[in-house]
Design a protein around this motif. Sequence first.
Motif, PDB file in Angstrom:
ATOM      1  N   TYR A 223       0.860  -1.191   0.000  1.00 40.73           N
ATOM      2  CA  TYR A 223       0.000   0.000   0.000  1.00 40.73           C
ATOM      3  C   TYR A 223       0.889   1.232   0.000  1.00 40.73           C
ATOM      4  O   TYR A 223       1.926   1.278   0.654  1.00 40.73           O
ATOM      5  N   ASN A 364      -5.804  -6.121   3.215  1.00 42.78           N
ATOM      6  CA  ASN A 364      -4.669  -5.249   2.910  1.00 42.78           C
ATOM      7  C   ASN A 364      -4.741  -3.948   3.715  1.00 42.78           C
ATOM      8  O   ASN A 364      -3.730  -3.434   4.188  1.00 42.78           O
ATOM      9  N   ARG A 375       2.574  -7.828   3.228  1.00 45.59           N
ATOM     10  CA  ARG A 375       1.839  -8.523   2.173  1.00 45.59           C
ATOM     11  C   ARG A 375       2.853  -9.311   1.353  1.00 45.59           C
ATOM     12  O   ARG A 375       3.736  -8.739   0.725  1.00 45.59           O
TER      13      ARG A 375
END
Length: 682
Positions: A223, A364, A375
């Motif tokens: 992200y 996420n 992740r």
Amino acid sequence: MHCEIQNMREIALVYLDRSGGLQKFVHDCKKYNDLKQSYAVYRFIISINPSDIAELDATLGNYILHNPIQAAQIFQSVCFIAVKTLSLIEQLQTEAQISILLKPTHLPPLPSYVLSLSAFPFNYASQRFYMSEGIVIAMGTVTKYTQGARFLCTEETCPFSEGRFRYIRVHLPGATESATLRNDFVCSLCSLPLQEDMKFRVLGDKQIVEMIDAKVLNALKGYSNGKSHFRIQTFTVFLRDELANKMIIGNHYKIIGIPACVQNGVQATACIEVSSVQLCKPNGPLFLGDNFKYLFSLTSSSRWRFTAILANIFASQVVPPGTYNTLKLAILLSLVQTCENENADYLDLLIVTSDSLVIDRLLNYSICLLPRGIRHPPSSEIFPSVSKDKHGTGSASIQACSAVLAKGGICYIGDLSSYKKDKLELLQSVLESRTTTVFIPGKKYGEEADQQVTISVQTNFWSFVDVDSSKKHIQKDNFLIGQMDVSLIPPNLLDGFGLVIYNEFPSCQLSSPLAHLILKKSINPEARLYKVSQQFRMQDYEEFIMFAKNLHVELSSEAESLIQGYYLASRRVRRDSIHGSTLSASALKILISLSKAHSKLSLRKKVLEEDALIAILLLESSLTLKHGKSALCIAPNPVFPFDLSDENSLQQRDRYLMQCHHQLLKFIGAYGPGIHINTNEE
């Protein structure tokens, strides 16, 4: 200049005397003297407190911080005089035989003493002390290096061809083995070549470690907010002698050392010769935001409402409030049940879904709430692997992967059905033992024998199975009531996950808000469609989880009795004639972990029966998905049987959970072998 050096020697002696360093030096000399053996180099470690020595003499303090190699020579002279004056080592002949290693206890907290590889340029030319920190992402095996060596003249008639320790080579920070043991030295008396006297070579331990700036964890979350850009580069760290094996792969360390540039053929590598290592503990905010405090005070009348509302409003930037409540509660429980302790309570999640896109976004979003939320990229390894050291030593180097980097956090590994059989078997082994073993073949990496290195894996694993993408496999026909077809996943691996959750689909009236949220977010990612998203920001949840996960909780006797009663009764009920009990041995640990997590999420330090009840309902729901319903016969969505829209719905849920508690006591009384539970007739 000579007077200044002499003055610094006097100050150094005073400092050693006042700090206790002189007493330690005498003790170390006694060890050498008792051995009655001559060495080319006698190595001594002197601990330096920069603050104390700067108070004694600012010039010497500055000299140590900015010219540590030259400063070591000052202490070398002082120590040699002490040895000769006090007759501490009979075998010592020359000052060159003394090797002094200065180790500062700390450095001034100023920017000029901080070395960061995410900043440019990297100042490796000035051989002075710097402070740096990072995460260990690769570790080599311990090998040998030359601490010091003695050289003799090759001319037999030369006085320096035997006897005295005239020519001594000592390892300096950043020097390679070939630099320490060169073959182009000549005698200062007769100008003929020198050769090493092999029987006086002094060897030490060396370990090469790769570290990287902790900012890399933000990049591994999968992200990015698009507001910050930074450069990430690994840097090589040399651990020598007493510091070898002082680091653990995946840990975050603060180091003090001298930077250098090591030449390996045409390639130059920036490295740091470490003099001290300190483990960095996570030090996030340990306080609650005002909005959470207010919400907690409003729900104080019930021991279930606070966590219910938390789950209801959680992740409103990704899914509308009121949807996926059971899954969101499980996520919050797993988030607060993360720590770096050896005997931690783990809580792994496996989600069975047909809407992998929304689930992926939700998971996420959630891992970004932890400093160590990783992740896993499908192209890399989940668990540590072995490769050849890139510095030309030919030794093995263990590479940290996603599970190790997620230490004390969450490792989100994506769709479980996308992994091959061998990877799933390894994952099952790690879930059962919380360790992984790396095999290092000795023949391949220049060692005499094979090695096995066991690495601790201290993280929670999250994954999902997309039932739509797994329709290719042959489906089972003989389903029990409430059971789902999860035959795509091996049964033992399924039992390895603490919770298996079938995400509840949004009801008809809520499907429109979900679609509306997705469309709005695709147009404007920063949009906040719900007021609760403004009241409880992502940062607020980060602070809340950091506070809750650091609470130390203990089981009450009532909660322990309820958990044990349910566990024993379920083992009796859930069994068949072939395999015996279908309840895994790890179920009791999972129940305790869930109960503690709910207590933390409720901001309590003692696990109550109310916490144990939620844990039992969640686990029973998970067991129903895997094995079908039992005699306890809970509702399809036992923790959130209906929508939470107002005060009345919260009261209705409280009454429902009290009925579940009464039903559970009857179940334990009927099937528990001699279990006595105190019931409250009120």
